[in-house]
Design a protein around this motif. Structure first.
Motif, PDB file in Angstrom:
ATOM      1  N   TYR A 101      21.795 -23.703 -14.255  1.00 22.22           N
ATOM      2  CA  TYR A 101      21.382 -22.616 -15.133  1.00 22.22           C
ATOM      3  C   TYR A 101      21.670 -22.896 -16.598  1.00 22.22           C
ATOM      4  N   HIS A 102      22.677 -23.716 -16.892  1.00 20.87           N
ATOM      5  CA  HIS A 102      22.993 -24.004 -18.295  1.00 20.87           C
ATOM      6  C   HIS A 102      21.763 -24.540 -19.022  1.00 20.87           C
ATOM      7  N   ASP A 103      21.066 -25.468 -18.381  1.00 16.48           N
ATOM      8  CA  ASP A 103      19.899 -26.085 -19.016  1.00 16.48           C
ATOM      9  C   ASP A 103      18.774 -25.080 -19.196  1.00 16.48           C
ATOM     10  N   ILE A 104      18.511 -24.283 -18.169  1.00 18.04           N
ATOM     11  CA  ILE A 104      17.385 -23.351 -18.208  1.00 18.04           C
ATOM     12  C   ILE A 104      17.632 -22.244 -19.224  1.00 18.04           C
ATOM     13  N   VAL A 105      18.810 -21.630 -19.158  1.00 20.10           N
ATOM     14  CA  VAL A 105      19.109 -20.514 -20.054  1.00 20.10           C
ATOM     15  C   VAL A 105      19.180 -20.981 -21.500  1.00 20.10           C
ATOM     16  N   LYS A 106      19.781 -22.140 -21.742  1.00 19.06           N
ATOM     17  CA  LYS A 106      19.921 -22.594 -23.128  1.00 19.06           C
ATOM     18  C   LYS A 106      18.565 -22.868 -23.766  1.00 19.06           C
ATOM     19  N   LYS A 107      17.641 -23.442 -23.004  1.00 15.40           N
ATOM     20  CA  LYS A 107      16.306 -23.682 -23.552  1.00 15.40           C
ATOM     21  C   LYS A 107      15.610 -22.377 -23.880  1.00 15.40           C
ATOM     22  N   ARG A 108      15.796 -21.370 -23.030  1.00 12.08           N
ATOM     23  CA  ARG A 108      15.220 -20.046 -23.310  1.00 12.08           C
ATOM     24  C   ARG A 108      15.837 -19.451 -24.579  1.00 12.08           C
ATOM     25  N   LEU A 109      17.150 -19.573 -24.693  1.00 11.86           N
ATOM     26  CA  LEU A 109      17.833 -19.044 -25.870  1.00 11.86           C
ATOM     27  C   LEU A 109      17.348 -19.715 -27.151  1.00 11.86           C
ATOM     28  N   LYS A 110      17.161 -21.013 -27.082  1.00  7.58           N
ATOM     29  CA  LYS A 110      16.691 -21.728 -28.274  1.00  7.58           C
ATOM     30  C   LYS A 110      15.281 -21.296 -28.664  1.00  7.58           C
ATOM     31  N   ARG A 111      14.420 -21.110 -27.671  1.00  3.42           N
ATOM     32  CA  ARG A 111      13.062 -20.642 -27.984  1.00  3.42           C
ATOM     33  C   ARG A 111      13.100 -19.251 -28.613  1.00  3.42           C
TER      34      ARG A 111
END
Length: 343
Positions: A101-111
Motif C-alpha cells: 500500500y505504501h507505493d499505491i497510496v503515495k502515488k495517489r497522494l503525489k497526484r
C-alpha cells in the motif's frame, strides 16, 4: 477550494478526505512519551527517536498550515479469521495479501498534491504514508475521519476500520473539519478476542504482546510463552479489526491491487518453509512482507508449523535447525520438539 480538493481526492481513488491543522493534537506528545516510558514500543526504537517531531506536527514542518488526511479502504471480501482454523496454512494480515500500500497510496497522494499546487499557485506540500514521524491516527481523528477505538486503531462510522491513511501537509490555509468523538460504547469485542492480551486497558496497547509487532517488527526469538498463542499467524494479525461491529458500515475497497494474491490467500506452510533467500525475494517482490526478510519470516512460519500438530513437517523442520540465523534455528528446534510431542 476545500470542496474541490475533497472531490478530487475521491476522483483519485481515496475513500474520504478531511482537513485539520498541525496544532490539532496537543495531547499526542504526552501520550507518546508515556507509551515509550512504559517500554510498550518494544524494539521500535524509531518511536523514541525524534519524539519532538513525532509528537508535534508543527515541529516536523513549521511552515505547514493545514493537514489533509485521506483514507483509502482495503476491506476484505471474505472473513479474514476463517484461515485461523486451517493449521496447515499461514494467516497473512489482509493489508499484506496484495500490493504494498505504501507505493499505491503515495502515488495517489503525489497526484493529488500536484493538483493542489496547480490550483493554488504558491502553495507548498509534503506527503506522508507511514514512513515519517507523523502520528496519522490522532491527526485523522482530529480531522473527523474516525476515532481511535479501544484497540487503538482508527475506525469510522462510514469506514469501519479497514483503511489506510495518508497525509498531505500544506502551507495553504484550508477550513478545518470537526474532530470525531469516540463511539465504541460498552463494546469490548476487540479487547476480548486478542490471543495474547496485548491491551493493558481500553485504548491502550502494549506492542510487546501484539502479534502484529511480534511477527513484523520484533527481531530475534519470540518469548516462548507467546509462541503457542501466535497460532498460524505468520505476518500480522487482524483479530481485533475483524470483530469490530462498525465494519458492517465499512466502505468497499475499489483498488484491485489490494485484493489477495492467490499465493498469499492461506498459503501452505510447507511451501513457505522451503523458501531460500532468492525464492523469498522473488515470491514477495512488491509485497510489504519483503521488508522483514526471509529469516524473520521463516521464524514465523516455523512457529506456525510448531503449532500445527502435523508431524509430516518434521524432515524440513529438522533441516532448519542448522540454519545460520540463530532465531530461525531456535524456532526450528522449538517446532520440532512440539511436533515430536504429538507423535
Amino acid at each position: 477550494m476545500k470542496a474541490r480538493l475533497v472531490a478530487q481526492a475521491k476522483a483519485e481513488g481515496f475513500t474520504d478526505a478531511r482537513v485539520t491543522g498541525p496544532d490539532a493534537i496537543p495531547q499526542a506528545a504526552a501520550r507518546l512519551a508515556r507509551f515509550v516510558a512504559l517500554w510498550r514500543h518494544g524494539q521500535m526504537g524509531w518511536m523514541a527517536e525524534r519524539m519532538g517531531r513525532r509528537g508535534d506536527p508543527r515541529a516536523l514542518w513549521p511552515a505547514a498550515r493545514s493537514v489533509v488526511m485521506l483514507a483509502e479502504s482495503y476491506s476484505p471480501a471474505e472473513d479474514p479469521m476463517a484461515v485461523l482454523a486451517r493449521r496447515d496454512r499461514g494467516a497473512v494480515s489482509v493489508y499484506a495479501q496484495g500490493r504494498d500500500y505504501h507505493d499505491i497510496v503515495k502515488k495517489r497522494l503525489k497526484r493529488l498534491g500536484r493538483w493542489l499546487i496547480a490550483e493554488a499557485p504558491g502553495a507548498e506540500i509534503k506527503v506522508f504514508v507511514d514512513t515519517a514521524p507523523v502520528m496519522e491516527k490522532p491527526l485523522a481523528e482530529a480531522a473527523g475521519l474516525g476515532w481511535q477505538g479501544k484497540h487503538t486503531n482508527l475506525l469510522g462510522r462510514g469506514l469501519g476500520n479497514w483503511f489506510f491513511l495518508g497525509a498531505i501537509f500544506t502551507t495553504l490555509e484550508l477550513p478545518r473539519d470537526a474532530p470525531e468523538r469516540e463511539h465504541c460504547g460498552s463494546c469490548t469485542r476487540c479487547l476480548d478476542i486478542c490471543p495474547t492480551d496485548a491491551f493493558p486497558a481500553p485504548f491502550e496497547l502494549d506492542a510487546r504482546r501484539c502479534i502484529s509487532y511480534l511477527t513484523i517488527e520484533h527481531k530475534g526469538p519470540v518469548d516462548e510463552a507467546l509462541r503457542p498463542k501466535l497460532g498460524n499467524r505468520i505476518y500480522g494479525c487482524d483479530d481485533c479489526l475483524a470483530v469490530c461491529p462498525w465494519n458492517k458500515y465499512a466502505a468497499a475497497a475499489h483498488e484491485t491491487r489490494y485484493a489477495a494474491r492467490d499465493d498469499l490467500d492461506a498459503p501452505r506452510l510447507a511451501d513457505l518453509a522451503a523458501l531460500d533467500d532468492a525464492g523469498f525475494r522473488a515470491k514477495f517482490s512488491g509485497s510489504p512482507i519483503k521488508r522483514i526478510g526471509r529469516d524473520r519470516f521463516l521464524r514465523n512460519v516455523l512457529y506456525a508449523i510448531g503449532n500445527s500438530g502435523d508431524p509430516s513437517h518434521l524432515d524440513r523442520v529438522d533441516a532448519l535447525t542448522q540454519e545460520a540465523d540463530p532465531a530461525v534455528a531456535d524456532a526450528a528446534r522449538w517446532a520440532a520438539a512440539r511436533l515430536r510431542r504429538r507423535t
